[in-house]
Structures are given as C-alpha cells and as structure tokens.
Design an enzyme around this catalytic site. Structure first.
Site, mmCIF file in Angstrom:
data_model
loop_
_atom_site.group_PDB
_atom_site.id
_atom_site.type_symbol
_atom_site.label_atom_id
_atom_site.label_comp_id
_atom_site.label_asym_id
_atom_site.label_seq_id
_atom_site.Cartn_x
_atom_site.Cartn_y
_atom_site.Cartn_z
ATOM 1 N N ARG A 175 -2.997 14.690 2.256
ATOM 2 C CA ARG A 175 -3.508 15.654 3.239
ATOM 3 C C ARG A 175 -2.821 17.015 3.117
ATOM 4 O O ARG A 175 -2.621 17.699 4.135
ATOM 5 C CB ARG A 175 -3.332 15.125 4.665
ATOM 6 C CG ARG A 175 -4.073 13.836 4.959
ATOM 7 C CD ARG A 175 -5.509 14.125 5.376
ATOM 8 N NE ARG A 175 -6.083 12.970 6.042
ATOM 9 C CZ ARG A 175 -6.465 12.971 7.316
ATOM 10 N NH1 ARG A 175 -6.342 14.045 8.052
ATOM 11 N NH2 ARG A 175 -6.985 11.896 7.822
ATOM 12 N N ARG B 83 -4.261 21.422 8.567
ATOM 13 C CA ARG B 83 -4.031 22.295 9.718
ATOM 14 C C ARG B 83 -2.608 22.816 9.875
ATOM 15 O O ARG B 83 -2.371 23.706 10.669
ATOM 16 C CB ARG B 83 -4.466 21.575 10.998
ATOM 17 C CG ARG B 83 -5.972 21.440 11.081
ATOM 18 C CD ARG B 83 -6.397 20.496 12.178
ATOM 19 N NE ARG B 83 -5.958 19.144 11.861
ATOM 20 C CZ ARG B 83 -6.352 18.052 12.512
ATOM 21 N NH1 ARG B 83 -7.152 18.156 13.546
ATOM 22 N NH2 ARG B 83 -5.917 16.871 12.151
ATOM 23 N N ARG C 63 -10.920 27.445 8.127
ATOM 24 C CA ARG C 63 -11.552 26.410 8.951
ATOM 25 C C ARG C 63 -12.285 27.017 10.143
ATOM 26 O O ARG C 63 -13.355 26.526 10.546
ATOM 27 C CB ARG C 63 -10.469 25.419 9.411
ATOM 28 C CG ARG C 63 -10.923 24.295 10.306
ATOM 29 C CD ARG C 63 -11.757 23.278 9.550
ATOM 30 N NE ARG C 63 -12.324 22.288 10.458
ATOM 31 C CZ ARG C 63 -13.465 22.449 11.117
ATOM 32 N NH1 ARG C 63 -14.174 23.544 10.986
ATOM 33 N NH2 ARG C 63 -13.910 21.502 11.915
ATOM 34 N N ASP D 141 -13.669 14.445 2.727
ATOM 35 C CA ASP D 141 -13.245 13.383 3.634
ATOM 36 C C ASP D 141 -13.816 12.057 3.153
ATOM 37 O O ASP D 141 -14.876 12.020 2.525
ATOM 38 C CB ASP D 141 -13.711 13.662 5.069
ATOM 39 C CG ASP D 141 -12.919 12.808 6.054
ATOM 40 O OD1 ASP D 141 -11.792 13.196 6.403
ATOM 41 O OD2 ASP D 141 -13.413 11.723 6.440
ATOM 42 N N TYR E 74 -14.747 2.293 10.142
ATOM 43 C CA TYR E 74 -15.348 3.405 10.907
ATOM 44 C C TYR E 74 -16.846 3.191 11.092
ATOM 45 O O TYR E 74 -17.413 3.531 12.130
ATOM 46 C CB TYR E 74 -15.120 4.745 10.183
ATOM 47 C CG TYR E 74 -13.690 5.230 10.259
ATOM 48 C CD1 TYR E 74 -13.236 5.935 11.361
ATOM 49 C CD2 TYR E 74 -12.789 4.983 9.234
ATOM 50 C CE1 TYR E 74 -11.921 6.374 11.443
ATOM 51 C CE2 TYR E 74 -11.473 5.416 9.296
ATOM 52 C CZ TYR E 74 -11.048 6.108 10.411
ATOM 53 O OH TYR E 74 -9.757 6.538 10.488
HETATM 54 O O1 CP3 Z 1 -5.430 15.156 1.256
HETATM 55 C C1 CP3 Z 1 -6.097 16.208 1.354
HETATM 56 O O2 CP3 Z 1 -5.590 17.316 1.608
HETATM 57 C C2 CP3 Z 1 -7.590 16.134 1.070
HETATM 58 C C3 CP3 Z 1 -8.442 16.045 2.211
HETATM 59 C C4 CP3 Z 1 -8.561 14.770 3.045
HETATM 60 C C5 CP3 Z 1 -8.992 14.821 4.393
HETATM 61 N N1 CP3 Z 1 -9.152 13.550 4.849
HETATM 62 C C6 CP3 Z 1 -9.261 16.073 5.143
HETATM 63 C C7 CP3 Z 1 -9.341 16.026 6.624
HETATM 64 C C8 CP3 Z 1 -8.391 13.424 2.710
HETATM 65 C C9 CP3 Z 1 -7.877 12.790 1.418
HETATM 66 C C10 CP3 Z 1 -8.779 12.659 3.861
HETATM 67 C C11 CP3 Z 1 -8.783 11.180 3.874
HETATM 68 C C12 CP3 Z 1 -9.099 10.469 5.117
HETATM 69 N N2 CP3 Z 1 -9.987 10.836 6.100
HETATM 70 C C13 CP3 Z 1 -8.569 9.190 5.453
HETATM 71 C C14 CP3 Z 1 -7.633 8.362 4.593
HETATM 72 C C15 CP3 Z 1 -6.247 8.868 4.576
HETATM 73 C C16 CP3 Z 1 -5.462 8.727 5.846
HETATM 74 O O3 CP3 Z 1 -4.982 9.766 6.321
HETATM 75 O O4 CP3 Z 1 -5.322 7.599 6.347
HETATM 76 C C17 CP3 Z 1 -9.107 8.832 6.709
HETATM 77 C C18 CP3 Z 1 -8.811 7.560 7.478
HETATM 78 C C19 CP3 Z 1 -10.025 9.872 7.095
HETATM 79 C C20 CP3 Z 1 -10.888 9.907 8.305
HETATM 80 C C21 CP3 Z 1 -10.604 11.084 9.145
HETATM 81 N N3 CP3 Z 1 -10.881 12.396 8.817
HETATM 82 C C22 CP3 Z 1 -10.038 11.091 10.447
HETATM 83 C C23 CP3 Z 1 -9.577 9.847 11.194
HETATM 84 C C24 CP3 Z 1 -9.991 12.421 10.863
HETATM 85 C C25 CP3 Z 1 -9.580 12.944 12.217
HETATM 86 C C26 CP3 Z 1 -8.136 12.913 12.427
HETATM 87 C C27 CP3 Z 1 -7.579 14.279 12.384
HETATM 88 O O5 CP3 Z 1 -6.558 14.429 11.687
HETATM 89 O O6 CP3 Z 1 -8.122 15.148 13.062
HETATM 90 C C28 CP3 Z 1 -10.480 13.233 9.811
HETATM 91 C C29 CP3 Z 1 -10.606 14.704 9.821
HETATM 92 C C30 CP3 Z 1 -9.936 15.451 8.713
HETATM 93 N N4 CP3 Z 1 -10.027 15.118 7.377
HETATM 94 C C31 CP3 Z 1 -9.176 16.639 8.833
HETATM 95 C C32 CP3 Z 1 -8.801 17.007 7.521
HETATM 96 C C33 CP3 Z 1 -8.015 18.217 7.104
HETATM 97 C C34 CP3 Z 1 -8.885 17.368 10.134
HETATM 98 C C35 CP3 Z 1 -10.107 18.027 10.688
HETATM 99 C C36 CP3 Z 1 -10.081 19.552 10.779
HETATM 100 O O7 CP3 Z 1 -9.356 20.267 10.044
HETATM 101 O O8 CP3 Z 1 -10.857 20.074 11.603
#
Ligand code: CP3
Length: 344
Positions: A25, A29, A38, A75, A150
């Site tokens: 990640r 943010r 964003r 994502d 999910y």
């Molecule tokens: O690693 C990176 O920088 C690449 C981008 C990436 C994102 N999500 C961007 C993201 C990757 C590899 C993921 C994987 C992901 N997404 C997983 C597996 C890894 C882990 O962390 O367990 C999972 C379970 C998800 C599902 C997901 N996406 C959730 C549960 C959420 C909301 C939680 C949160 O942090 O808000 C997301 C949203 C998300 N995916 C964000 C980002 C940067 C935040 C949303 C935003 O910026 O508005």
C-alpha cells in the site's frame, strides 16, 4: 548489459547484503501528493479506472523514496466489479457490494468481463514507459478466499463469518464462486503481465481465520491453482504469495503452492520463519506498520532485528501488512536509510 533489478535477482534466489525494499500500500493516503490527486475524483473505483491518475499515484512513492519496486495502483475488488457485482467505496466505511446470500446468486454472477479492466492495463503501460530502469514493477490480485469474503458479505467484516458460514452451508456453491475467482485471476494477472508488470503478488489478507481443512481447501489450493495457471502462460514471471496470518501453515505453503516468494505478516517471528523453511525460499516482510508510525529508536530496533533474522537469506524488505494512513513521511525516509546502510 544493464545490471539486473535488485528485486528480480532476489526473486531468482540471490541473497543480497542490502535487501530490495518496497511497502505494501505504498501509494496511499499518508502521502500529501496522493491526497491531492485523489481529491480530483469522488468515486474510488473511478479513480482506479483513470489511467493517468492511477499511473501518477503509482509513481509518487518511487519519486519520493526510490523504492526498489512500484506496485500498480488499483484494488483487489476490481475483479468482482468486472464480474458484474458492482463495487463502491463509501468514504470512511470501506467497500460495499450487493451481498451474496444464496447459491442461486452465485449462479447468476456474470462472466468475468476483462475488457471492463482495460483502464488498468492502460495504467500499466503508462507506468512502464515512465519507470526508471532499476525499479521493478509489481502487479497484483486478491486471493480467491479474500475476494470471495467481500463478495459474500458485501463489505469488510472482522472475522469473515458470512463467507465461512456460506462455505459450510453451501460448499458446492462456494467452490463454484472460488473457481470463478481463480479463473478470473489467472486471466487478469496474465493480462497485467502482457501489459508490462514484471512480478505479481497475490494478497490473501483474510484466510488466516480458517481452520486447517478449510484453509487448505479455500486458500492454499486456489492460490496454488492461480500460481500454476499464471506460470503455464508466463513461466518467467515471479509470483509472490502473501497469505496473511498463515502462521504455522508457512512451511507447508512453501512446499505446495509453487510461488517464488512468500510474504509474512507482522506477528510471525522471522527467526522461526527462516528456521522452518528451506534456505532457498525467498521471504518478504515483515516490519510492523505501527513501528513505522512510531519511528525513532523503536523503528530502528525493529528494522535491525528483521535485517538480522534474514541475513544470508534471499529477503525482500517490506511491512507485515499495508502502510497506515497516519504514518509520518520522515519515518519512511528513516526506514529507507536504515535498510540501505545495512550493507555498509
Ligand atoms: O499497495 C499499493 O499501493 C497498491 C494499491 C492497493 C490498494 N488496495 C489501494 C487502496 C492494493 C495492493 C490494495 C489491496 C487490497 N484492497 C487488499 C489486500 C491487501 C490488504 O491491505 O489486506 C484489500 C483487502 C483491499 C480491499 C480494500 N480496498 C479495502 C478494505 C479498502 C478500504 C479500507 C481503507 O483503507 O480505506 C480499500 C480502499 C483502498 N484501496 C484505498 C487504497 C489506497 C483507500 C481508499 C482511498 O484512497 O480513498
């Protein structure tokens, strides 16, 4: 001939004095420049499907910290979105999908429409053309159990109880859902590789809650099939499997699923992981994201302890789970400096 990228050489089994470094990640943010881009798009998925913006935020952490790898900004939930189970993200509340409550709803799922993800492949091409020659490029997907959890619950849950219950009650329908995600993931990762990523990582964030039999059936076996399916098409592309909280399953995973490297999470003792796996197994991890929030001596101590545990082993330095939003940038700079002076 140009020197091989550090991440790729470790994925071939080379132990390096200074391990390659990237953070799960790493685009996100905690970076003000991420928040700026964003803010130009309300919907998170629309943001993921905007190639110029997604490419820009993929490159941001590389410019700032010179990590050894960029990870595609997208994502894991774009896969259900491309199966017609539309996904939305509510700010502060995480992902929302129409939950799957009956076997009939599994039957009604659409085919995986890979063309829905054309913007992701375009993002990859844009990043590829802009990336420095010593930085590796990682694509990814979610593992079937994590994605299915999910799809069943329609949202994140603390213990994946809805998916686990569905799997006990309707094993055939759950198996069918898992099979759909396996096939979609093989196709999706293969297209990412065609578009330009050099490594892929499979994220199984939630399989750690499963009892042993269910873990084999719904996590290890489907991940093994994805690895085999991608390898059949792209035998040269290394695959990293990150099965979070796999704990005592790690030695078994390294013998059965056929990945090139295994991510370990924060709670696993790296000394144990090194002792319990063959010396040529490549491991990735496992700094506590909270140590990176804390910084200072606590961070230095944890970094040194991880470097010490993996000394002499092929190791990729990473966090044990995704970077936290409240992480101070200067702590990331401190981490990078500390890891990179490991050889000197
Ligand atoms: O690693 C990176 O920088 C690449 C981008 C990436 C994102 N999500 C961007 C993201 C990757 C590899 C993921 C994987 C992901 N997404 C997983 C597996 C890894 C882990 O962390 O367990 C999972 C379970 C998800 C599902 C997901 N996406 C959730 C549960 C959420 C909301 C939680 C949160 O942090 O808000 C997301 C949203 C998300 N995916 C964000 C980002 C940067 C935040 C949303 C935003 O910026 O508005």
């Amino acid at each position: 001939m140009a020197e091989e990228k550090a991440l790729l050489s470790v994925l071939r089994g080379e132990a390096r004095k200074i391990p390659p470094l990237w953070l799960m990640r790493q685009a996100g943010r905690y970076l003000p420049e991420y928040r700026d881009v964003r803010a130009t798009t309300t919907s998170f998925l629309e943001f993921c499907y905007s190639p110029k913006k997604a490419a820009e935020v993929t490159l941001q952490p590389i410019r700032r910290f010179h990590f050894d790898a960029a990870i595609l900004f997208s994502d894991i939930l774009v896969v259900p979105d491309a199966m017609g189970q539309r996904v939305s993200f509510e700010s502060g509340a995480g992902p929302r999908l129409e939950p799957i409550e009956t076997p009939q709803q599994v039957e009604r799922l659409g085919d995986f429409n890979i063309e829905h993800l054309a913007p992701v492949f375009e993002t990859i091409e844009l990043v590829k053309s802009a990336l420095a020659s010593d930085v590796a490029f990682i694509g990814f997907c979610g593992a079937p159990f994590t994605v299915a959890s999910y799809m069943i619950a329609g949202q994140g849950t603390p213990d994946q109880a809805p998916a686990r219950l569905f799997a006990y009650r309707f094993p055939d329908a759950f198996g069918k859902l898992i099979d759909c995600v396996v096939d979609a993931s093989i196709a999706y990762l293969s297209r990412q590789i065609d578009a330009g990523v050099e490594v892929v990582q499979i994220f199984d964030s939630w399989a750690g809650v499963l009892p042993a039999n269910e873990f084999m059936r719904w996590s290890a076996e489907p991940v093994r099939r994805i690895v085999a399916g991608v390898k059949a098409r792209h035998p040269q592309t290394p695959i990293i499997a990150f099965v979070r909280e796999a704990d005592a399953h790690l030695p078994m995973l390294t013998q059965t699923i056929g990945a090139d490297a295994y991510g370990i999470d924060t709670a696993l003792d790296p000394v144990w992981a090194v002792a319990q796996t063959a010396s040529d197994i490549v491991l990735q991890g496992n700094l506590d994201p909270l140590a990176l929030v804390a910084g200072g001596d606590a961070l230095d101590r944890e970094v040194d302890s991880i470097l010490g545990a993996f000394k002499g082993r092929p190791h990729i330095f990473n966090l044990g789970h995704g970077i936290l939003q409240q992480t101070p940038i200067e702590n990331v700079e401190r981490l990078v400096a500390r890891v990179r002076r490991a050889g000197g």
